[in-house]
Design a protein around this motif. Structure first.
Motif, short mmCIF file in Angstrom:
data_model
loop_
_atom_site.label_atom_id
_atom_site.label_comp_id
_atom_site.label_asym_id
_atom_site.label_seq_id
_atom_site.Cartn_x
_atom_site.Cartn_y
_atom_site.Cartn_z
N TYR A 368 0.80 -1.22 0.00
CA TYR A 368 0.00 0.00 0.00
C TYR A 368 0.84 1.28 0.00
O TYR A 368 0.35 2.35 0.34
N THR A 369 2.15 1.15 -0.35
CA THR A 369 2.98 2.36 -0.46
C THR A 369 3.36 2.57 -1.92
O THR A 369 3.87 1.65 -2.58
N PRO A 370 3.06 3.73 -2.45
CA PRO A 370 3.37 3.97 -3.87
C PRO A 370 4.89 3.96 -4.13
O PRO A 370 5.68 4.14 -3.19
N THR A 393 4.98 5.27 4.13
CA THR A 393 4.53 6.57 3.60
C THR A 393 3.50 6.28 2.50
O THR A 393 3.55 6.84 1.42
N ILE A 395 -0.72 4.90 1.30
CA ILE A 395 -2.01 5.55 1.02
C ILE A 395 -2.78 5.91 2.30
O ILE A 395 -3.69 6.72 2.26
N SER A 398 -8.39 5.82 6.71
CA SER A 398 -9.21 6.83 7.41
C SER A 398 -9.48 6.37 8.85
O SER A 398 -9.42 5.18 9.15
N LYS A 446 -2.89 8.38 8.49
CA LYS A 446 -3.49 9.57 7.88
C LYS A 446 -3.57 9.28 6.38
O LYS A 446 -2.56 8.83 5.78
N VAL A 447 -4.74 9.50 5.81
CA VAL A 447 -4.92 9.20 4.38
C VAL A 447 -3.93 10.02 3.54
O VAL A 447 -3.74 11.21 3.79
N ASP A 448 -3.29 9.33 2.59
CA ASP A 448 -2.30 9.93 1.66
C ASP A 448 -1.01 10.38 2.35
O ASP A 448 -0.18 11.04 1.72
N VAL A 449 -0.85 10.09 3.60
CA VAL A 449 0.40 10.45 4.30
C VAL A 449 1.15 9.18 4.70
O VAL A 449 2.34 9.01 4.43
#
Ligand code: ADP
Length: 466
Positions: A368-370, A393, A395, A398, A446-449
């Motif tokens: 789940y990490t880009p 770091t 996605i 929530s 945290k979403v996107d963090v």
């Protein structure tokens, strides 16, 4: 079976009744006793007054008695219940109540006997003789007859009766008041309990959306109401999860089965040529299904009642380094920096299962990490526990979903894309293994963090056994 309100009211009334009766009885006994002593003393005082008064009626000059005064004193005494017989120095009767007015004497004696027989069973009229003196010389004698050991006059009786009536009124008023207060209190307590019981009934019938606004200021009742509301919320979310679980399981099974079926149908009907590649695709789907079943079996085993942990002493940091090296190639493919931090921490746990925990968490972090992100594994030693932190770091998750991701088959990706995630069992296995070790897992995300999974394991056994 009696209701709470009735039971509480009855208990309060009983307590008040016992208390009021006890106080009434005690005060009655005390007052009566005091009054008896007072009356007995009064009788002696009165007798001595009679003797003094009579002695004063002797005329020393003529050495005679003032018979008018003797008569007055005798009559006064008679009305008060004292029957006098007065003698002169020669022991001759000079005034006698009975011979003066026999009927009145009889009536007074009867009245007193009737009045007093209600109170004392052993009383009777008795004679007490006193000398009448003048300058220390005997001038006569008086025989005073009165009801003994004591007797009440009409006024005394009235006083005692009024006192008893007052006590009775206080008792009745207290009982009525306590009945009222008891009923009010009991209603106040029983109303929320009855309502909570009703709500619990609704909940047991499957109506989980019902809630109860607390109307009381009682802490315990508020706690009860909150507990019931919490139960309803919990059951509602469990119900939702259960429904979602069925959908998710169906999805997890349908996808590979549909793929296998369409491949096989196309090949059987001759639409597709049978090639090793196509058979290989079928095999992939079958493997996926087998893995799912294997995951479920593993979970069932961990969650089973008699899970046996094969505990040994080992270094967490060392174990994490080995797992990291297993994932190096995968991390490199996504250009991720894979870091390990911390100190050597010796713990007493099932090494294979702990390795499964770290593997699942690390595999998720990488998944789940880009590309180009960072995944960090850290080991920390605390006084009584050891900590494993897996941070990425990626996605992120929530707040609402953070508690749900540990449920079986739960995925934040509602489309359940097979390329970006598994069946949703990995974290359920993680949680069960940690629970079996009496540890905890928490998540900060945290979403996107990014996300941070913190596993805490107790070290106490370690200290004892080392
Ligand atoms: P899956 O096999 O789908 O990864 P898991 O039980 O391991 O199943 O995880 C459940 C869900 O939790 C995942 O589908 C994903 O949505 C979310 N999740 C788990 N780990 C992470 C992470 N490190 N970052 C973001 N989401 C995550």
């Amino acid at each position: 079976m009696r209701g709470l309100r009735t039971q509480l009211s009855l208990s309060i009334i009983l307590v008040v009744l016992v208390t009021v009766s006890f106080i009434s009885l005690l005060s009655n006994i005390m007052v009566n006793k005091q009054f008896e002593t007072y009356i007995t003393n009064q009788k002696e005082t009165r007798s001595s007054y009679i003797v003094t008064d009579l002695s004063n009626q002797y005329d020393k000059n003529s050495q005679t008695w003032k018979s008018d005064y003797l008569h007055t004193i005798g009559m006064y005494s008679l009305y008060d219940g004292y029957l006098l017989t007065i003698y002169n120095s020669s022991n001759e009767v000079i005034w006698d109540a009975e011979s003066h007015d026999m009927t009145l004497c009889k009536q007074i004696m009867e009245d007193i006997t009737k009045r007093m027989s209600k109170r004392i069973s052993h009383g009777s009229f008795t004679n007490h003789t006193y000398d009448l003196t003048y300058n220390n010389a005997k001038i006569g004698a008086v025989s005073i007859r009165y009801y003994g050991p004591y007797f009440y006059s009409e006024n005394d009786f009235e006083f005692i009766n009024t006192f008893n009536t007052v006590i009775l009124i206080i008792g009745v008023v207290s009982c009525a008041f306590s009945l009222l207060v008891g009923w009010f209190l009991a209603s106040k307590i029983s109303r929320p309990i009855t309502k909570t019981a009703e709500i619990a009934k609704h909940i047991s019938n499957g109506n989980y959306n019902i809630r109860f606004e607390s109307e009381t200021k009682t802490k315990e009742l508020n706690n009860l109401v909150s507990a019931i509301n919490f139960l309803a919320t919990n059951l509602a979310s469990q119900e939702n999860l259960r429904k979602q679980l069925t959908t998710n399981v169906a999805h997890e099974l349908r996808t590979p089965l549909t793929a296998i079926r369409s491949y096989l149908e196309a090949m059987i009907e001759g639409l597709w040529e049978i090639t090793p590649k196509r058979l290989g695709n079928c095999l992939e789907e079958v493997k996926r299904l087998s893995n799912l079943v294997a995951d479920l079996e593993r979970l069932a085993k961990i969650e089973g009642d008699n899970l046996k942990l094969n505990k040994t002493h080992f270094d967490l940091l060392e174990m994490i380094h080995v797992i990291k090296s297993n994932f190096s190639a995968e991390a490199a493919k996504k250009n991720l920096s894979l870091l390990v931090k911390g100190e050597a921490v010796l713990i007493y746990a099932d090494k294979d299962r702990m390795s499964q925990v770290v593997t699942n968490l690390l595999s998720n972090a990488i998944k789940y990490t880009p590309d180009g992100g960072t995944v960090c594994l850290e080991v920390k030693s605390q006084e009584k526990s050891a900590c494993i932190i897996v941070e990425d770091t990626g996605i992120g998750i929530s707040k609402e979903e953070s508690a749900l991701i540990f449920e079986r088959f739960y995925r934040t990706d509602k489309s359940r894309n097979r390329k970006t995630g598994g069946a949703g069992i990995g974290l359920t296995i993680v949680k069960s293994i940690i629970a079996a070790h009496n540890g905890t897992i928490s998540i900060e995300s945290k979403v996107d963090v990014g996300s941070r999974f913190i596993v805490t394991l107790p070290k106490e056994e370690d200290l004892v056994l080392l």
